[in-house]
Design a protein around this motif. Structure first.
Motif, PDB file in Angstrom:
ATOM      1  N   SER A  18       0.803  -0.826  -0.032  1.00 19.21           N
ATOM      2  CA  SER A  18       0.002  -0.117  -0.001  1.00 19.21           C
ATOM      3  C   SER A  18       0.869   1.282  -0.435  1.00 19.21           C
ATOM      4  O   SER A  18       1.726   0.804   0.936  1.00 19.21           O
ATOM      5  N   PHE A  19       0.229   1.947  -1.133  1.00 19.47           N
ATOM      6  CA  PHE A  19       1.245   3.146  -0.956  1.00 19.47           C
ATOM      7  C   PHE A  19      -0.022   4.861  -1.525  1.00 19.47           C
ATOM      8  O   PHE A  19      -0.908   4.563  -2.159  1.00 19.47           O
ATOM      9  N   ASN A  20      -0.018   6.021  -0.391  1.00 23.98           N
ATOM     10  CA  ASN A  20      -0.495   6.567  -0.733  1.00 23.98           C
ATOM     11  C   ASN A  20      -2.061   5.749  -1.013  1.00 23.98           C
ATOM     12  O   ASN A  20      -2.697   7.151  -1.939  1.00 23.98           O
ATOM     13  N   GLY A  21      -2.922   5.491  -0.329  1.00 17.98           N
ATOM     14  CA  GLY A  21      -3.585   4.875  -0.495  1.00 17.98           C
ATOM     15  C   GLY A  21      -3.803   4.087  -1.818  1.00 17.98           C
ATOM     16  O   GLY A  21      -5.702   3.875  -1.980  1.00 17.98           O
ATOM     17  N   HIS A  22      -3.169   3.684  -2.437  1.00 18.99           N
ATOM     18  CA  HIS A  22      -3.618   2.631  -3.072  1.00 18.99           C
ATOM     19  C   HIS A  22      -2.449   1.236  -2.777  1.00 18.99           C
ATOM     20  O   HIS A  22      -1.508   1.161  -2.415  1.00 18.99           O
ATOM     21  N   THR A  23      -3.138   0.216  -3.516  1.00 18.43           N
ATOM     22  CA  THR A  23      -3.044  -1.138  -3.593  1.00 18.43           C
ATOM     23  C   THR A  23      -1.900  -1.077  -4.776  1.00 18.43           C
ATOM     24  O   THR A  23      -2.772  -2.143  -5.532  1.00 18.43           O
ATOM     25  N   LEU A  24      -0.818  -1.698  -4.523  1.00 15.56           N
ATOM     26  CA  LEU A  24       0.124  -2.689  -5.016  1.00 15.56           C
ATOM     27  C   LEU A  24       0.669  -3.761  -5.727  1.00 15.56           C
ATOM     28  O   LEU A  24       0.808  -4.102  -4.013  1.00 15.56           O
ATOM     29  N   LYS A  42       0.636   3.746 -11.397  1.00 14.21           N
ATOM     30  CA  LYS A  42       0.042   3.940 -10.787  1.00 14.21           C
ATOM     31  C   LYS A  42       0.787   4.824  -9.136  1.00 14.21           C
ATOM     32  O   LYS A  42      -0.328   5.982  -8.627  1.00 14.21           O
ATOM     33  N   ALA A  43       1.551   4.281  -9.020  1.00 14.43           N
ATOM     34  CA  ALA A  43       1.995   5.006  -7.534  1.00 14.43           C
ATOM     35  C   ALA A  43       2.326   6.348  -7.422  1.00 14.43           C
ATOM     36  O   ALA A  43       2.342   6.865  -6.923  1.00 14.43           O
ATOM     37  N   ARG A  48      -1.447   7.118 -17.115  1.00 15.33           N
ATOM     38  CA  ARG A  48      -1.474   6.753 -18.940  1.00 15.33           C
ATOM     39  C   ARG A  48      -0.188   5.645 -18.180  1.00 15.33           C
ATOM     40  O   ARG A  48       1.010   5.972 -17.887  1.00 15.33           O
ATOM     41  N   VAL A  49       0.391   4.751 -18.574  1.00 15.22           N
ATOM     42  CA  VAL A  49       1.409   3.282 -18.380  1.00 15.22           C
ATOM     43  C   VAL A  49       2.005   3.710 -19.162  1.00 15.22           C
ATOM     44  O   VAL A  49       3.892   3.459 -18.396  1.00 15.22           O
ATOM     45  N   LYS A 105       3.436  15.328  -8.766  1.00 21.03           N
ATOM     46  CA  LYS A 105       3.762  15.541  -7.074  1.00 21.03           C
ATOM     47  C   LYS A 105       4.407  14.753  -5.776  1.00 21.03           C
ATOM     48  O   LYS A 105       4.637  14.528  -5.092  1.00 21.03           O
ATOM     49  N   VAL A 106       4.073  13.410  -6.380  1.00 19.30           N
ATOM     50  CA  VAL A 106       4.202  12.760  -5.820  1.00 19.30           C
ATOM     51  C   VAL A 106       5.989  11.395  -5.347  1.00 19.30           C
ATOM     52  O   VAL A 106       5.423  10.857  -4.989  1.00 19.30           O
ATOM     53  N   ALA A 107       6.438  11.850  -6.124  1.00 19.17           N
ATOM     54  CA  ALA A 107       7.594  11.267  -6.745  1.00 19.17           C
ATOM     55  C   ALA A 107       8.678  10.825  -5.658  1.00 19.17           C
ATOM     56  O   ALA A 107       9.083  10.130  -5.538  1.00 19.17           O
ATOM     57  N   LYS A 108       8.872  12.320  -4.861  1.00 19.61           N
ATOM     58  CA  LYS A 108       9.462  12.567  -3.274  1.00 19.61           C
ATOM     59  C   LYS A 108       8.657  11.543  -2.237  1.00 19.61           C
ATOM     60  O   LYS A 108       9.526  10.561  -2.029  1.00 19.61           O
ATOM     61  N   ASP A 109       7.762  11.416  -2.324  1.00 21.07           N
ATOM     62  CA  ASP A 109       7.385  10.601  -1.061  1.00 21.07           C
ATOM     63  C   ASP A 109       7.665   9.170  -1.842  1.00 21.07           C
ATOM     64  O   ASP A 109       7.398   8.138  -0.402  1.00 21.07           O
ATOM     65  N   PHE A 110       6.731   8.765  -2.935  1.00 20.41           N
ATOM     66  CA  PHE A 110       7.412   7.222  -3.775  1.00 20.41           C
ATOM     67  C   PHE A 110       8.946   6.825  -3.263  1.00 20.41           C
ATOM     68  O   PHE A 110       8.825   5.770  -2.905  1.00 20.41           O
TER      69      PHE A 110
END
Length: 281
Positions: A18-24, A42-43, A48-49, A105-110
């Motif tokens: 789980s990351f940022n509300g997404h299930t991977l 998605k993360a 788009r893929v 925006k989420v790249a740093k958190d990822f």
């Protein structure tokens, strides 16, 4: 925000994360965690893929076989049927590198999330024997990670990171004194140097046997120029390590010259097929 939350499925072949509300749905292969391009998109917040494919294709020379590979996976086809197709997957280090090039925006958190998982999941032998990292790698890492993050990501101690950055950058680096950034002064030195190179016969300066490399002897370049045409070498050597176009690869290394048939000490850069800064490369 991000969360480290894993469960095992299908005999440890798939792991839900789980990351940022997404299930991977991550893949366990050879004891390592891998993610598909779809889950990585998605993360990172891409709709788009193929955004992941574009990032990879633009920077594929940065990835090793331990960071990404193609595997055959079952995917849902028409109706209730399934089909098998080649799917690109990325290891945690590959995911981190993709995230370094991402601009969402989420790249740093990822990136921080991936480093946390690496810290928990990577085996002890891998930490004790970190992979070889080039000067260019250290320069690239320093632009998006702190020294503790680089230590986690590479398996080095913080002091080893500081020593490696000193070797790559040519100036002292500490935890409170981050690696040099591309200042206007350094950018001007780069522009001045590559601007002069663009006026020369590149083939007569390139000592590399490899078509994608540009291997230049700095003293040879200075012999061709008037004093006012090039920056001071002490400034240039710092600037060249931050060069993106062409991209810095190795500093002051000895290669077998394609021009003179014997050894020559050169600086090596990776050409970019889209670059415009050096028209003749």
């Amino acid at each position: 925000m991000s969360q480290y939350n894993t469960t095992n499925k299908a005999n440890n072949e798939v792991m839900a994360m789980s990351f940022n509300g997404h299930t991977l749905q991550s893949i366990i292969k050879d004891g390592q965690i891998w993610m598909t391009s779809a889950d990585l998109a998605k993360a990172l917040g891409y709709s788009r893929v193929d955004n992941i494919s574009k990032i990879f294709n633009r920077n594929k020379e940065e990835f090793t076989s331990g960071m990404t590979l193609n595997v055959n996976m079952g995917v849902k086809g028409f109706g209730n049927g399934n089909s098998v197709k080649a799917v690109r997957i990325f290891s945690l280090r590959g995911c981190h590198l993709i995230a370094m090039f991402a601009r969402t925006k989420v790249a740093k958190d990822f990136r921080k999330w991936v480093l946390d998982i690496l810290d928990r999941e990577v085996s002890t032998p891998a930490i004790e024997q970190p992979p070889a990292i080039t000067d260019a790698d250290w320069v690239r890492y320093s632009r998006s990670m702190t020294i503790p993050e680089m230590a986690q990501f590479t398996g080095h101690t913080e002091q080893q990171v500081i020593n490696a950055l000193y070797k790559a950058m040519g100036s002292p680096v500490t935890a409170t004194n981050p690696a040099p950034v591309l200042t206007p002064e350094l950018q001007h030195a780069l522009d001045q140097f590559w601007g002069f190179i663009a006026t020369q016969d590149i083939k007569a300066l390139n000592h590399s046997h490899k078509s994608h490399e540009l291997a230049i002897s700095i003293p040879e370049v200075y012999e061709l120029a008037e004093p006012w045409q090039l920056p001071d070498t002490s400034l240039l050597y710092k600037a060249l390590r931050l060069s993106d176009t062409p991209r810095f690869h190795r500093a002051n290394t000895v290669i077998a010259s394609a021009l003179i048939g014997r050894s020559r000490r050169v600086w090596v850069f990776i050409k970019s097929f889209s670059q415009t800064a050096i028209a003749k490369v």
